[in-house]
Structures are given as structure tokens and as C-alpha cells.
Design a protein around this motif. Structure first.
Motif, PDB file in Angstrom:
ATOM      1  N   ASP A 116       0.842  -1.196   0.000  1.00 36.60           N
ATOM      2  CA  ASP A 116       0.000   0.000   0.000  1.00 36.60           C
ATOM      3  C   ASP A 116       0.880   1.250   0.000  1.00 36.60           C
ATOM      4  OD1 ASP A 116       0.777  -0.964   2.518  1.00 36.60           O
ATOM      5  OD2 ASP A 116      -0.708   0.262   3.560  1.00 36.60           O
ATOM      6  N   ARG A 117       1.999   1.195   0.742  1.00 34.56           N
ATOM      7  CA  ARG A 117       3.051   2.202   0.680  1.00 34.56           C
ATOM      8  C   ARG A 117       4.352   1.467   0.368  1.00 34.56           C
ATOM      9  NH1 ARG A 117       2.186   6.594   4.076  1.00 34.56           N
ATOM     10  NH2 ARG A 117       4.036   7.535   3.124  1.00 34.56           N
ATOM     11  N   PHE A 118       5.258   2.084  -0.370  1.00 36.80           N
ATOM     12  CA  PHE A 118       6.501   1.411  -0.735  1.00 36.80           C
ATOM     13  C   PHE A 118       7.624   2.429  -0.807  1.00 36.80           C
ATOM     14  CE2 PHE A 118       4.111   2.470  -4.556  1.00 36.80           C
ATOM     15  CZ  PHE A 118       5.032   3.118  -5.356  1.00 36.80           C
ATOM     16  N   GLY A 119       8.851   1.930  -0.802  1.00 36.63           N
ATOM     17  CA  GLY A 119      10.025   2.761  -0.981  1.00 36.63           C
ATOM     18  C   GLY A 119      10.552   2.642  -2.401  1.00 36.63           C
ATOM     19  N   LEU A 120      11.434   3.560  -2.755  1.00 35.26           N
ATOM     20  CA  LEU A 120      12.031   3.571  -4.089  1.00 35.26           C
ATOM     21  C   LEU A 120      13.524   3.862  -3.982  1.00 35.26           C
ATOM     22  CD1 LEU A 120       9.315   5.664  -5.927  1.00 35.26           C
ATOM     23  CD2 LEU A 120      10.070   3.397  -6.686  1.00 35.26           C
ATOM     24  N   THR A 121      14.306   3.157  -4.792  1.00 34.69           N
ATOM     25  CA  THR A 121      15.714   3.470  -4.937  1.00 34.69           C
ATOM     26  C   THR A 121      16.138   3.155  -6.362  1.00 34.69           C
ATOM     27  OG1 THR A 121      17.902   3.244  -3.904  1.00 34.69           O
ATOM     28  CG2 THR A 121      16.650   1.212  -4.230  1.00 34.69           C
ATOM     29  N   GLY A 122      17.260   3.722  -6.773  1.00 30.76           N
ATOM     30  CA  GLY A 122      17.768   3.473  -8.117  1.00 30.76           C
ATOM     31  C   GLY A 122      19.015   4.285  -8.352  1.00 30.76           C
ATOM     32  N   TRP A 123      19.723   3.920  -9.406  1.00 26.74           N
ATOM     33  CA  TRP A 123      20.945   4.641  -9.754  1.00 26.74           C
ATOM     34  C   TRP A 123      20.859   5.117 -11.203  1.00 26.74           C
ATOM     35  CZ3 TRP A 123      20.528  -0.579  -8.930  1.00 26.74           C
ATOM     36  CH2 TRP A 123      20.819  -1.413 -10.008  1.00 26.74           C
ATOM     37  N   SER A 124      21.397   6.300 -11.464  1.00 22.13           N
ATOM     38  CA  SER A 124      21.478   6.879 -12.800  1.00 22.13           C
ATOM     39  C   SER A 124      20.079   6.938 -13.427  1.00 22.13           C
ATOM     40  CB  SER A 124      22.487   6.095 -13.641  1.00 22.13           C
ATOM     41  OG  SER A 124      22.802   6.776 -14.834  1.00 22.13           O
ATOM     42  N   MET A 125      19.837   6.258 -14.548  1.00 24.09           N
ATOM     43  CA  MET A 125      18.507   6.230 -15.136  1.00 24.09           C
ATOM     44  C   MET A 125      17.463   5.803 -14.114  1.00 24.09           C
ATOM     45  SD  MET A 125      17.136   3.950 -18.397  1.00 24.09           S
ATOM     46  CE  MET A 125      16.761   2.406 -17.548  1.00 24.09           C
ATOM     47  N   GLY A 126      17.805   4.835 -13.285  1.00 21.74           N
ATOM     48  CA  GLY A 126      16.869   4.355 -12.266  1.00 21.74           C
ATOM     49  C   GLY A 126      16.624   5.363 -11.162  1.00 21.74           C
ATOM     50  N   GLY A 127      17.639   6.192 -10.857  1.00 19.04           N
ATOM     51  CA  GLY A 127      17.430   7.261  -9.897  1.00 19.04           C
ATOM     52  C   GLY A 127      16.424   8.264 -10.411  1.00 19.04           C
ATOM     53  N   TYR A 128      16.568   8.619 -11.686  1.00 20.26           N
ATOM     54  CA  TYR A 128      15.573   9.492 -12.327  1.00 20.26           C
ATOM     55  C   TYR A 128      14.197   8.838 -12.274  1.00 20.26           C
ATOM     56  CZ  TYR A 128      12.665  11.209 -16.098  1.00 20.26           C
ATOM     57  OH  TYR A 128      11.595  11.661 -16.831  1.00 20.26           O
ATOM     58  N   PRO A 138       3.009  10.400  -4.894  1.00 23.09           N
ATOM     59  CA  PRO A 138       3.670  10.637  -3.608  1.00 23.09           C
ATOM     60  C   PRO A 138       2.906  10.058  -2.424  1.00 23.09           C
ATOM     61  CG  PRO A 138       2.716  12.671  -4.469  1.00 23.09           C
ATOM     62  CD  PRO A 138       2.665  11.658  -5.576  1.00 23.09           C
ATOM     63  N   GLU A 139       1.579   9.938  -2.551  1.00 21.64           N
ATOM     64  CA  GLU A 139       0.784   9.411  -1.435  1.00 21.64           C
ATOM     65  C   GLU A 139       1.066   7.940  -1.164  1.00 21.64           C
ATOM     66  OE1 GLU A 139      -1.271   8.449  -5.193  1.00 21.64           O
ATOM     67  OE2 GLU A 139      -0.323  10.278  -4.418  1.00 21.64           O
ATOM     68  N   ARG A 140       1.669   7.243  -2.126  1.00 19.52           N
ATOM     69  CA  ARG A 140       1.970   5.818  -1.940  1.00 19.52           C
ATOM     70  C   ARG A 140       3.427   5.561  -1.578  1.00 19.52           C
ATOM     71  NH1 ARG A 140      -0.236   1.528  -6.007  1.00 19.52           N
ATOM     72  NH2 ARG A 140       0.453   0.289  -4.214  1.00 19.52           N
ATOM     73  N   VAL A 141       4.243   6.588  -1.543  1.00 18.21           N
ATOM     74  CA  VAL A 141       5.688   6.407  -1.378  1.00 18.21           C
ATOM     75  C   VAL A 141       6.109   6.794   0.039  1.00 18.21           C
ATOM     76  CG1 VAL A 141       7.962   7.125  -2.196  1.00 18.21           C
ATOM     77  CG2 VAL A 141       6.100   6.738  -3.827  1.00 18.21           C
ATOM     78  N   PHE A 234      18.431   4.527   5.610  1.00 18.10           N
ATOM     79  CA  PHE A 234      17.418   5.576   5.431  1.00 18.10           C
ATOM     80  C   PHE A 234      16.081   4.959   5.028  1.00 18.10           C
ATOM     81  CE2 PHE A 234      15.214   8.620   2.667  1.00 18.10           C
ATOM     82  CZ  PHE A 234      15.221   9.783   3.434  1.00 18.10           C
ATOM     83  N   LEU A 235      16.094   4.087   4.032  1.00 17.59           N
ATOM     84  CA  LEU A 235      14.866   3.467   3.549  1.00 17.59           C
ATOM     85  C   LEU A 235      14.217   2.612   4.630  1.00 17.59           C
ATOM     86  CD1 LEU A 235      16.199   2.504   0.024  1.00 17.59           C
ATOM     87  CD2 LEU A 235      14.305   4.094   0.439  1.00 17.59           C
ATOM     88  N   GLY A 236      14.998   1.774   5.293  1.00 15.38           N
ATOM     89  CA  GLY A 236      14.440   0.894   6.318  1.00 15.38           C
ATOM     90  C   GLY A 236      13.802   1.664   7.455  1.00 15.38           C
ATOM     91  N   ASN A 237      14.468   2.706   7.909  1.00 21.15           N
ATOM     92  CA  ASN A 237      13.931   3.487   9.017  1.00 21.15           C
ATOM     93  C   ASN A 237      12.647   4.210   8.629  1.00 21.15           C
ATOM     94  OD1 ASN A 237      15.948   2.737  10.854  1.00 21.15           O
ATOM     95  ND2 ASN A 237      17.320   4.373  10.180  1.00 21.15           N
ATOM     96  N   HIS A 238      12.606   4.771   7.432  1.00 23.40           N
ATOM     97  CA  HIS A 238      11.398   5.497   7.023  1.00 23.40           C
ATOM     98  C   HIS A 238      10.250   4.553   6.679  1.00 23.40           C
ATOM     99  CE1 HIS A 238      12.517   9.690   7.245  1.00 23.40           C
ATOM    100  NE2 HIS A 238      13.724   9.356   6.833  1.00 23.40           N
ATOM    101  N   LEU A 239      10.537   3.384   6.135  1.00 24.02           N
ATOM    102  CA  LEU A 239       9.479   2.400   5.909  1.00 24.02           C
ATOM    103  C   LEU A 239       8.861   1.980   7.229  1.00 24.02           C
ATOM    104  CD1 LEU A 239      11.175   0.186   3.188  1.00 24.02           C
ATOM    105  CD2 LEU A 239       9.090   1.494   2.864  1.00 24.02           C
TER     106      LEU A 239
END
Length: 267
Positions: A116-128, A138-141, A234-239
Motif C-alpha cells: 500500500d506504501r513502498f520505498g524507491l531506490t535506483g541509480w542513474s537512469m533508475g534514480g531518475y 507521492p501518497e503511496r511512497v 534511510f529506507l528501512g527506518n522510514h518504511l
């Protein structure tokens, strides 16, 4: 070092991309592969694929190390987004962003992960791509952590093939609409010799609550590996914080319902 958790791999027939795509989910040590964990979508870079996240980039090892040292557990999920789609709908109909929202997240939900809510990460093209998707929903992230995000201010500056033309760039311009990210927990990392350092610094300047790290280094995994321990924490703590807030909200709903003499409809 130390033991890593299980990795599950599979193939999805993506209608949004019009092809078979490979996916992989990495779990933390000690986790079962049907655990009800929060999940972070991992978006690969240009010329990459889903195999890189838990192959040459070794994100499962950073996940294992973080959870072993106290970061709340979560899963990381990677999928083939195309060699140079830049994670948005293209003129030929290939739509990796729709694949993430309409196909991959439901697949992860069926596996028991919390989507229902998720995190996002990526590098270069994936960061974009991670920033673009976060700006769209944004309401789901719950949180975003990107390394050397491929960001441009003008269509004329973009990499060949990244967009179908100036109109496509304008329709998917992250830098021109940073206000869409203003309420999200965001971490930005980039090497000081990286060609994208100027736009990454500009993003941080525009969103001053952004956690950031700009170490020495260029546009390569050697630099990104310096950033990834911080990204994963960062991701783990905010999730975990997002899950706790959601649980408190549901408890408040139940308390009101019981005070009124019944359960809320739909429960």
C-alpha cells in the motif's frame, strides 16, 4: 560481511511493456519468502536489467548488513525496466512505469509483501525513474533514496534516447516540478566528479530537508557503494516509521468504531 537472506526470481509477462520481463526479490537474513515486509522497488540504470541489483551491485548484501546492525527489515524488488526507457511511457508504447504500478506491485502483494506504501531506490537512469514515480504517486511512497540520478534541466542536454523529444521531456521533467517531492523523505547521493552532480546539488538546494551525501567519486559502482549503506538505513527506518503511523491510524479507527458500538464497514 555475513549471510544474506533468500532471493526469489521469476518472470512476468508484462502487458505494459509488451514482453516477458525478469524480476527478483531479496529478503533480509532470517526472513521467509512469504514474509509480510515493507518493500523497496529498485530501478536499474541505463543498459541494465533486474539481475544487476542482486548481482554486480550486491544490494542484498547491503540490506543484510543493515538489518543485522539494527535497521528495521524490509525486502528489495527489482524488475527489467528496459535498456533506455528512462522508466516512463515511450512513443512505441513501452511503459515501464505502468508495469511497476499495475503489474509488479500487485505481484509483490500476492507474495505477501506490504505494497500500500513502498520505498524507491535506483541509480542513474533508475534514480531518475524513482524520482519520477515518486512525483507521480507521492501518497503511496514512504521514502526515496537515489544515487547519481540522471537529471537534466533542458531537453537539449539529455542523453540520446532518454526521451522521444522536447514534449516527452517536458511531460516527464523532474527538475521542473520538485514541489511534487517536497513532502517525501528523500535521500540524494552523487559523486563530486559525476556528470550529474550539478543537478543533484540543485535538487538538494531546492528541497533543503533532503538527506544527502556527495563523496569523492564518479559515475560508477565504486562511488555508489559508498552511498548504499546510508541509502539502505534511510529506507528501512522510514518504511518502519510509515508502517507505525499506518498502524496507529488504524487503531484510532477501531477505537472510534468500538466506542460507537461496531466495527467500521469494510473491515
Amino acid at each position: 560481511g555475513g549471510a544474506t537472506g533468500p532471493i526469489v526470481r521469476g518472470v512476468l509477462h508484462s502487458q505494459a511493456r509488451g514482453r516477458q520481463v525478469r524480476w527478483a526479490v531479496a529478503y533480509p537474513p532470517g526472513s521467509s519468502t512469504d514474509a509480510a515486509l515493507p518493500v523497496v522497488l529498485v530501478l536499474h540504470g541505463r543498459s541494465g536489467d533486474s539481475g544487476q541489483a542482486f548481482g554486480s551491485h550486491g544490494l542484498h548484501r547491503f540490506l543484510a548488513d543493515a538489518v543485522r546492525t539494527g535497521t528495521p527489515p524490509f525486502a528489495m524488488a527489482s524488475i527489467d525496466g528496459g535498456k533506455h526507457t528512462y522508466w516512463h511511457r515511450r512513443a512505441d508504447g513501452d511503459d515501464p512505469q505502468a508495469m511497476l504500478l499495475e503489474e509488479f506491485l500487485p505481484l509483490l502483494d500476492q507474495r505477501g509483501l506490504r505494497t500500500d506504501r513502498f520505498g524507491l531506490t535506483g541509480w542513474s537512469m533508475g534514480g531518475y525513474g524513482a524520482l519520477l514515480l515518486a512525483s507521480r504517486v507521492p501518497e503511496r511512497v514512504s521514502a526515496v533514496a537515489v544515487d547519481a540520478a540522471a537529471l537534466w534541466r533542458r531537453a537539449a542536454d539529455t542523453a540520446p534516447g532518454a526521451f522521444d523529444g522536447p514534449q516527452d521531456f517536458a511531460a516527464h521533467d523532474v527538475m521542473g516540478h520538485l514541489e511534487r517531492l517536497s513532502g517525501l523523505p528523500l535521500r540524494v547521493g552523487c559523486g563530486r566528479s559525476d556528470p550529474f552532480i550539478a543537478t543533484n546539488r540543485a535538487l538538494v538546494a531546492a528541497l533543503p530537508r533532503t538527506e544527502h551525501a556527495f563523496p569523492r567519486g564518479g559515475h560508477n559502482t565504486g562511488c555508489w557503494n559508498l552511498l548504499r549503506p546510508g541509502d539502505v538505513r534511510f529506507l528501512g527506518n522510514h518504511l518502519a516509521q510509515a508502517s507505525a503511523r499506518a498502524n496507529r491510524g488504524w487503531c484510532a479507527v477501531l477505537r472510534v468504531a468500538f466506542a460507537r458500538g461496531g466495527m467500521p464497514r469494510g473491515s
